[in-house]
Motif scaffolding. Structure first.
Motif, short mmCIF file in Angstrom:
data_model
loop_
_atom_site.label_atom_id
_atom_site.label_comp_id
_atom_site.label_asym_id
_atom_site.label_seq_id
_atom_site.Cartn_x
_atom_site.Cartn_y
_atom_site.Cartn_z
N ALA A 102 0.87 -1.18 0.00
CA ALA A 102 0.00 0.00 0.00
C ALA A 102 0.90 1.23 0.00
CB ALA A 102 -0.90 0.00 1.23
N TYR A 103 0.52 2.23 -0.80
CA TYR A 103 1.34 3.43 -0.97
C TYR A 103 0.56 4.66 -0.51
CZ TYR A 103 4.00 0.26 -3.96
OH TYR A 103 4.72 -0.81 -4.44
N PHE A 104 1.24 5.51 0.26
CA PHE A 104 0.61 6.71 0.81
C PHE A 104 1.48 7.93 0.47
CE2 PHE A 104 -0.59 3.04 3.30
CZ PHE A 104 -1.96 3.17 3.41
N PHE A 105 0.84 8.95 -0.08
CA PHE A 105 1.53 10.18 -0.42
C PHE A 105 1.56 11.10 0.80
CE2 PHE A 105 0.13 9.63 -5.10
CZ PHE A 105 1.13 8.69 -5.29
N PRO A 106 2.52 12.01 0.86
CA PRO A 106 2.66 12.88 2.05
C PRO A 106 1.53 13.89 2.19
CG PRO A 106 4.26 13.48 0.35
CD PRO A 106 3.62 12.22 -0.12
N GLU A 107 1.29 14.28 3.42
CA GLU A 107 0.32 15.33 3.71
C GLU A 107 0.86 16.69 3.26
OE1 GLU A 107 -3.40 16.66 5.44
OE2 GLU A 107 -2.62 14.69 4.85
N ILE A 108 2.12 16.96 3.63
CA ILE A 108 2.80 18.20 3.26
C ILE A 108 4.09 17.83 2.54
CG2 ILE A 108 3.88 20.34 4.07
CD1 ILE A 108 0.92 20.32 4.54
N LEU A 109 4.34 18.46 1.39
CA LEU A 109 5.59 18.26 0.66
C LEU A 109 6.15 19.64 0.29
CD1 LEU A 109 7.76 16.65 -0.83
CD2 LEU A 109 6.22 16.51 -2.80
N ASN A 110 7.31 19.96 0.86
CA ASN A 110 7.98 21.21 0.55
C ASN A 110 9.29 20.92 -0.16
OD1 ASN A 110 6.01 22.75 2.02
ND2 ASN A 110 7.06 22.16 3.92
N ASN A 111 9.60 21.73 -1.16
CA ASN A 111 10.88 21.59 -1.86
C ASN A 111 11.45 22.96 -2.15
OD1 ASN A 111 11.96 21.73 -5.02
ND2 ASN A 111 12.97 20.20 -3.75
N TYR A 112 12.75 23.08 -1.91
CA TYR A 112 13.48 24.27 -2.36
C TYR A 112 14.64 23.79 -3.22
CZ TYR A 112 16.54 28.27 -2.56
OH TYR A 112 17.36 29.27 -3.03
N SER A 113 14.69 24.25 -4.46
CA SER A 113 15.74 23.84 -5.40
C SER A 113 16.55 25.04 -5.84
CB SER A 113 15.14 23.16 -6.63
OG SER A 113 14.50 21.95 -6.29
N ASN A 114 17.86 24.90 -5.82
CA ASN A 114 18.78 25.93 -6.29
C ASN A 114 19.53 25.36 -7.49
OD1 ASN A 114 20.70 27.92 -6.67
ND2 ASN A 114 20.93 28.33 -4.50
N ILE A 115 19.30 25.96 -8.64
CA ILE A 115 19.89 25.46 -9.89
C ILE A 115 20.97 26.44 -10.33
CG2 ILE A 115 19.43 24.79 -12.27
CD1 ILE A 115 16.47 24.43 -11.43
N LYS A 116 22.18 25.94 -10.51
CA LYS A 116 23.30 26.80 -10.92
C LYS A 116 23.88 26.30 -12.25
CE LYS A 116 24.77 28.67 -6.48
NZ LYS A 116 24.41 30.03 -6.90
N LYS A 117 24.07 27.25 -13.14
CA LYS A 117 24.67 26.92 -14.44
C LYS A 117 26.13 26.51 -14.23
CE LYS A 117 23.68 29.75 -17.74
NZ LYS A 117 23.69 30.92 -18.65
#
Length: 450
Positions: A102-117
């Motif tokens: 059985a699979y359960f998705f999160p209640e809260i999902l936060n992401n911060y991504s920093n992309i550098k060339k």
């Protein structure tokens, strides 16, 4: 006084008339489309070669980053029925005990991504623009509701729970993979996956009931990727918050969900974008059995565009080739008709081939320099060649000077159009309208009956 008889003036033949000359010049314009198309084919071939080299480098460095997770996986016992047939062909129904997930998705999902060339990777003549991305995740899982899945809570194997993360770019992960569950560390390991779009990481098994606090489990982890082209997410959280910062100044926000306009910022130094997606914004539930669903249609994120590359600019320039040839021939034809100077069709051909050579010079110089420098060098070379050739044809410096100014204005006009994006059609239309007006003005002096 003797009467002098006036001999009638001999009418010039059709082939010496302006009409015949105009037809021949027009046919030559059409003939020059052949080498012009060959040049376009060369540009297309070189562009395809660059795409192949870029794909090869991106495969080694890291391709698109697609992220799906984290997902809480908890196994449970179930019973499956099957038919058994004996020697007398009597069929009986039997059951066997199996383990399912059985699979359960999160209640809260936060992401911060920093992309550098990153520093461009060079392969032969071509440079490939790539990036590194540091992605921080946190959030929480609520207590799993097995009743919604019609699963008996007593059949749940609580001490075999795990966390699953799917990503498209396993080989380009450049960080140790650990996840903190209620501040306790667990390691990720690779796992087989039948989905060709994603690879799977699974944490060490843990006892959910022993780990949970206040009916929830918090999670926190970081992943560092090498990548190229795009970064995309699937919003599996009941509330999903995504923030992306980058020094890339030419992004394209893509996918099913739009970024928040009030928080979006794009300038010469980079961009910032935010998304907040609720479970009511997408049509899948927070719990599943058997296997995780295919949610590729819900991907969203940012595509890191390379500004119009050298081959796109060359291709756009070559599209104006027929216009350049036609207008240049028209200038020579008007000079010929007004000044009564005879220009042979062979001389028109030499001028036309010089104009076609501009595009081969442009593409070859661009591969070793920038498009702007290549355009200036190629334009100066062709204009000087045609002006010097015109001096020998027209036996006068006044007309070649006019031709040089006209070609300079024409190549400058086309360069401006190529650089423009939003206003290219408007500027092009106004320019062509002005050119048509000039042609109408000068052509009124031509005697079309001669």
């Amino acid at each position: 006084m003797e009467n002098q008889t006036q001999l009638p003036q001999q009418k010039p033949s059709f082939f010496q008339s302006n009409t015949a000359k105009m037809i021949m010049v027009g046919l030559l314009c059409l003939f020059l489309l052949i080498p012009l198309e060959l040049v376009k084919g060369l540009i297309s071939e070189r562009s395809q070669r660059k795409k192949e080299m870029t794909q090869e480098v991106n495969t080694l460095w890291g391709s698109d980053i697609k992220f799906y997770g984290p997902v809480l996986s908890i196994p449970y016992y179930d019973y499956e029925s099957y038919n058994v047939e004996d020697v007398n062909h009597n069929v009986t129904i039997q059951t066997k005990k199996v383990i399912k997930q059985a699979y359960f998705f999160p209640e809260i999902l936060n992401n911060y991504s920093n992309i550098k060339k990153s520093k461009p990777l060079k392969r032969g003549l071509y440079e490939n623009v790539v990036f590194t991305s540091i992605m921080d995740f946190d959030g929480n899982f609520e207590k799993p509701n097995f009743e919604k899945l019609d699963i008996n809570p007593e059949s749940v194997i609580w001490d075999k729970a795990s966390i699953i993360v799917n990503t498209s770019n396993l080989k380009s992960i450049k960080s140790d993979l650990n996840i903190a569950l209620n501040n306790q560390p667990f390691a990720f390991e690779s796992k087989a996956n039948n989905d060709s779009n994603f690879g799977t990481l699974e944490s060490n098994l843990f006892d959910y009931k022993a780990l949970q606090k206040e009916d929830k489990i918090t999670f926190k982890f970081q992943m560092k990727f090498n990548g190229s082209n795009s970064v995309q997410f699937i919003p599996v959280g009941k509330t999903t918050n995504i923030k992306v910062d980058s020094d890339w100044n030419s992004p394209s926000l893509m996918g099913t969900f739009a970024a928040n306009e009030e928080n979006k910022k794009i300038d010469s130094t980079g961009f910032h974008a935010e998304w907040k997606i609720l479970d009511i914004n997408r049509s899948f539930s927070q719990q599943h059995t058997e296997k995780m669903p295919n949610l590729n249609e819900y991907l969203f994120g940012v595509k890191l565009l390379e500004t119009v590359d050298q081959y796109q600019q060359n291709e756009r320039a070559s599209k104006y080739g027929f216009l350049v040839i036609g207008l240049t021939f028209l200038v020579f034809f008007l000079i010929q008709s007004i000044s009564k100077i005879n220009i042979h069709i062979f001389q028109y051909t030499m001028i036309g081939l010089a104009l076609v050579m501009f595009y081969t010079l442009l593409i070859s110089i661009t591969e070793h320099s920038t498009f702007s420098i290549a355009y200036i060098i190629a334009a100066i070379g062709v204009i000087v060649m045609i002006v010097l050739y015109s001096i020998s044809i027209l036996k006068d410096k006044k007309f070649p000077l006019f031709i040089g100014i006209s070609l300079t204005a024409l190549y400058t006009f086309i360069f401006v159009i190529i650089q423009l994006e939003d206003y290219a059609l408007l500027v092009g239309s106004i320019g062509l309208f002005a050119i048509l007006g000039a042609v109408m003005y000068f052509s009124k002096k031509i005697d079309w009956n001669s």
